[in-house]
Design a protein around this motif. Structure first.
Motif, PDB file in Angstrom:
ATOM      1  N   ASP A  80      21.365  -8.152 -68.770  1.00  0.00           N
ATOM      2  CA  ASP A  80      20.708  -6.843 -68.748  1.00  0.00           C
ATOM      3  C   ASP A  80      19.607  -6.777 -69.807  1.00  0.00           C
ATOM      4  OD1 ASP A  80      20.627  -3.951 -67.932  1.00  0.00           O
ATOM      5  OD2 ASP A  80      21.195  -3.668 -70.025  1.00  0.00           O
ATOM      6  N   ILE A  81      19.872  -7.319 -70.985  1.00  0.00           N
ATOM      7  CA  ILE A  81      18.869  -7.324 -72.053  1.00  0.00           C
ATOM      8  C   ILE A  81      17.660  -8.164 -71.643  1.00  0.00           C
ATOM      9  CG2 ILE A  81      18.416  -8.085 -74.410  1.00  0.00           C
ATOM     10  CD1 ILE A  81      21.293  -7.343 -75.092  1.00  0.00           C
ATOM     11  N   TYR A  82      17.913  -9.317 -71.039  1.00  0.00           N
ATOM     12  CA  TYR A  82      16.822 -10.189 -70.604  1.00  0.00           C
ATOM     13  C   TYR A  82      15.961  -9.511 -69.541  1.00  0.00           C
ATOM     14  CZ  TYR A  82      14.463 -14.148 -68.391  1.00  0.00           C
ATOM     15  OH  TYR A  82      13.515 -14.987 -67.850  1.00  0.00           O
ATOM     16  N   TYR A  83      16.596  -8.786 -68.627  1.00  0.00           N
ATOM     17  CA  TYR A  83      15.844  -8.088 -67.574  1.00  0.00           C
ATOM     18  C   TYR A  83      14.979  -6.977 -68.184  1.00  0.00           C
ATOM     19  CZ  TYR A  83      14.842  -5.577 -63.240  1.00  0.00           C
ATOM     20  OH  TYR A  83      14.207  -4.968 -62.186  1.00  0.00           O
ATOM     21  N   VAL A  88       9.565  -4.746 -70.012  1.00  0.00           N
ATOM     22  CA  VAL A  88       8.670  -4.263 -71.062  1.00  0.00           C
ATOM     23  C   VAL A  88       7.439  -5.152 -71.186  1.00  0.00           C
ATOM     24  CG1 VAL A  88       8.460  -3.868 -73.545  1.00  0.00           C
ATOM     25  CG2 VAL A  88      10.510  -3.115 -72.345  1.00  0.00           C
ATOM     26  N   LEU A  89       7.632  -6.460 -71.116  1.00  0.00           N
ATOM     27  CA  LEU A  89       6.503  -7.376 -71.265  1.00  0.00           C
ATOM     28  C   LEU A  89       5.580  -7.364 -70.053  1.00  0.00           C
ATOM     29  CD1 LEU A  89       8.211 -10.481 -72.920  1.00  0.00           C
ATOM     30  CD2 LEU A  89       6.763  -8.748 -73.993  1.00  0.00           C
ATOM     31  N   MET A  90       6.086  -6.966 -68.892  1.00  0.00           N
ATOM     32  CA  MET A  90       5.269  -6.904 -67.677  1.00  0.00           C
ATOM     33  C   MET A  90       5.394  -5.524 -67.066  1.00  0.00           C
ATOM     34  SD  MET A  90       6.090 -10.713 -66.153  1.00  0.00           S
ATOM     35  CE  MET A  90       7.817 -10.690 -66.657  1.00  0.00           C
ATOM     36  N   PRO A  91       4.691  -4.543 -67.656  1.00  0.00           N
ATOM     37  CA  PRO A  91       4.876  -3.144 -67.245  1.00  0.00           C
ATOM     38  C   PRO A  91       4.147  -2.749 -65.965  1.00  0.00           C
ATOM     39  CG  PRO A  91       3.261  -3.289 -69.001  1.00  0.00           C
ATOM     40  CD  PRO A  91       3.769  -4.683 -68.782  1.00  0.00           C
ATOM     41  N   MET A  92       3.412  -3.661 -65.365  1.00  0.00           N
ATOM     42  CA  MET A  92       2.675  -3.289 -64.155  1.00  0.00           C
ATOM     43  C   MET A  92       3.633  -3.028 -62.993  1.00  0.00           C
ATOM     44  SD  MET A  92       0.963  -5.249 -66.329  1.00  0.00           S
ATOM     45  CE  MET A  92       1.305  -6.927 -65.814  1.00  0.00           C
ATOM     46  N   PRO A  93       3.507  -1.874 -62.324  1.00  0.00           N
ATOM     47  CA  PRO A  93       4.402  -1.554 -61.201  1.00  0.00           C
ATOM     48  C   PRO A  93       4.303  -2.552 -60.057  1.00  0.00           C
ATOM     49  CG  PRO A  93       3.219   0.403 -61.961  1.00  0.00           C
ATOM     50  CD  PRO A  93       2.585  -0.772 -62.631  1.00  0.00           C
ATOM     51  N   GLY A 158      19.284   8.329 -77.474  1.00  0.00           N
ATOM     52  CA  GLY A 158      19.572   6.931 -77.197  1.00  0.00           C
ATOM     53  C   GLY A 158      18.515   6.304 -76.300  1.00  0.00           C
ATOM     54  N   GLN A 159      18.028   7.066 -75.327  1.00  0.00           N
ATOM     55  CA  GLN A 159      16.985   6.549 -74.441  1.00  0.00           C
ATOM     56  C   GLN A 159      15.681   6.319 -75.200  1.00  0.00           C
ATOM     57  OE1 GLN A 159      17.096   9.697 -71.501  1.00  0.00           O
ATOM     58  NE2 GLN A 159      18.294   8.465 -70.078  1.00  0.00           N
ATOM     59  N   VAL A 160      15.301   7.275 -76.045  1.00  0.00           N
ATOM     60  CA  VAL A 160      14.072   7.129 -76.827  1.00  0.00           C
ATOM     61  C   VAL A 160      14.190   5.955 -77.796  1.00  0.00           C
ATOM     62  CG1 VAL A 160      12.492   8.266 -78.429  1.00  0.00           C
ATOM     63  CG2 VAL A 160      13.596   9.592 -76.622  1.00  0.00           C
ATOM     64  N   LEU A 161      15.348   5.841 -78.438  1.00  0.00           N
ATOM     65  CA  LEU A 161      15.567   4.751 -79.397  1.00  0.00           C
ATOM     66  C   LEU A 161      15.463   3.391 -78.714  1.00  0.00           C
ATOM     67  CD1 LEU A 161      16.376   4.444 -82.443  1.00  0.00           C
ATOM     68  CD2 LEU A 161      18.715   4.146 -81.638  1.00  0.00           C
ATOM     69  N   GLY A 162      16.049   3.268 -77.531  1.00  0.00           N
ATOM     70  CA  GLY A 162      16.004   1.999 -76.807  1.00  0.00           C
ATOM     71  C   GLY A 162      14.608   1.651 -76.320  1.00  0.00           C
ATOM     72  N   VAL A 163      13.898   2.627 -75.768  1.00  0.00           N
ATOM     73  CA  VAL A 163      12.554   2.368 -75.238  1.00  0.00           C
ATOM     74  C   VAL A 163      11.590   1.999 -76.361  1.00  0.00           C
ATOM     75  CG1 VAL A 163      10.562   3.449 -74.130  1.00  0.00           C
ATOM     76  CG2 VAL A 163      12.856   3.808 -73.192  1.00  0.00           C
ATOM     77  N   ILE A 164      11.643   2.736 -77.470  1.00  0.00           N
ATOM     78  CA  ILE A 164      10.753   2.434 -78.594  1.00  0.00           C
ATOM     79  C   ILE A 164      11.060   1.049 -79.163  1.00  0.00           C
ATOM     80  CG2 ILE A 164      10.111   3.113 -80.938  1.00  0.00           C
ATOM     81  CD1 ILE A 164       8.938   4.909 -78.785  1.00  0.00           C
ATOM     82  N   GLY A 165      12.341   0.708 -79.235  1.00  0.00           N
ATOM     83  CA  GLY A 165      12.719  -0.598 -79.759  1.00  0.00           C
ATOM     84  C   GLY A 165      12.259  -1.744 -78.881  1.00  0.00           C
ATOM     85  N   TYR A 166      12.514  -1.633 -77.574  1.00  0.00           N
ATOM     86  CA  TYR A 166      12.090  -2.691 -76.653  1.00  0.00           C
ATOM     87  C   TYR A 166      10.563  -2.827 -76.610  1.00  0.00           C
ATOM     88  CZ  TYR A 166      16.579  -3.867 -74.464  1.00  0.00           C
ATOM     89  OH  TYR A 166      17.849  -4.346 -74.227  1.00  0.00           O
ATOM     90  N   SER A 167       9.868  -1.703 -76.744  1.00  0.00           N
ATOM     91  CA  SER A 167       8.409  -1.731 -76.621  1.00  0.00           C
ATOM     92  C   SER A 167       7.721  -2.341 -77.825  1.00  0.00           C
ATOM     93  CB  SER A 167       7.881  -0.306 -76.375  1.00  0.00           C
ATOM     94  OG  SER A 167       8.375   0.204 -75.146  1.00  0.00           O
TER      95      SER A 167
END
Length: 237
Positions: A80-83, A88-93, A158-167
């Motif tokens: 799940d982390i790898y996905y 995040v690295l390829m944000p193009m829809p 938790g959602q904001v923390l995760g998104v900011i961290g991954y980004s």
């Protein structure tokens, strides 16, 4: 038939053949010791059971089937982390990734690993920024979370923390490039801008939904400033 017991002796006389049967019954002393195998006082055991405290004497047996792997115990799903990293690295829809999973299924260990990695690459010459980066990762998303809720967004901390961290991953990607071409000021500036906008776009596209309507710039702006500050901690500028 004749029966005359005296002190444990007995005598039977048959009415037909008049044969006399005699004998003696001896009863040895029998002592009952409850719980002797476990070394417990039987009186204490009885006392506890009579007063409803028998559960104190129960011994829980280990169930080998309940032993789980360490990663499962810590709720770490590497796939799940790898996905999420790829999302995040390829944000193009157009690439077909379900990027909403980064927001809708937040985790803690993945963003923490990304933040720690970013802290490690920022460590040269300025060790003190490591703890500061982690602090900003906690309080920066907290500010964005509060602002998003004030603006009417339905998002959890938790959602904001995760998104900011991954980004933060785009800033990690451009870090080696900055080391190689650090002498070319113009190119270095362009790469920095590219990395900041890449990170800010990835986070904003997940956190700033249609529910904000005309208020989107009010949330995008602090997200952009947050990644600019993260980059400044890395470069020392």
């Amino acid at each position: 038939m004749q029966f005359s017991p005296t002190n444990g002796d007995f005598t039977f006389v048959s009415s037909t053949e008049a044969e006399e049967l005699s004998g003696t019954i001896s009863a040895p002393d029998i002592k009952l010791n409850v719980g002797s195998e476990s070394g417990k006082d039987p009186y204490a055991t009885t006392f506890l059971r009579q007063r409803g405290y028998g559960w104190l004497l129960e011994v829980e047996e280990d169930d080998s089937e309940e032993n789980k792997p360490l990663l499962e115990e810590l709720d770490i799903d590497l796939k799940d982390i790898y996905y999420k990293i790829r999302c995040v690295l390829m944000p193009m829809p157009s690439l077909g990734y379900n990027r909403q999973v980064v927001r809708d299924n937040p985790d803690f260990w993945g963003p923490l690993a990304v933040v720690l990695l970013f802290s490690m690459i920022s460590i040269y010459g300025q060790f003190r920024v490591v703890s500061w980066i982690i602090t900003i990762w906690i309080f920066g998303p907290l500010t964005i979370f509060l602002l998003a809720r004030v603006l009417g967004g339905e998002v959890s901390f938790g959602q904001v923390l995760g998104v900011i961290g991954y980004s933060l991953l785009p800033l990690i990607v451009i870090a080696p490039l900055l080391l190689v071409i650090g002498g070319f000021e113009v190119v270095s500036t362009l790469i920095k801008l590219f990395g900041v906008f890449w990170a800010a776009y990835g986070a904003a596209s997940l956190l700033v939904g249609d529910e904000f309507k005309t208020k989107k710039p009010l949330l995008i702006y602090p997200i952009l400033l947050l990644y600019i500050y993260f980059l400044s901690l890395y470069t020392g500028v």
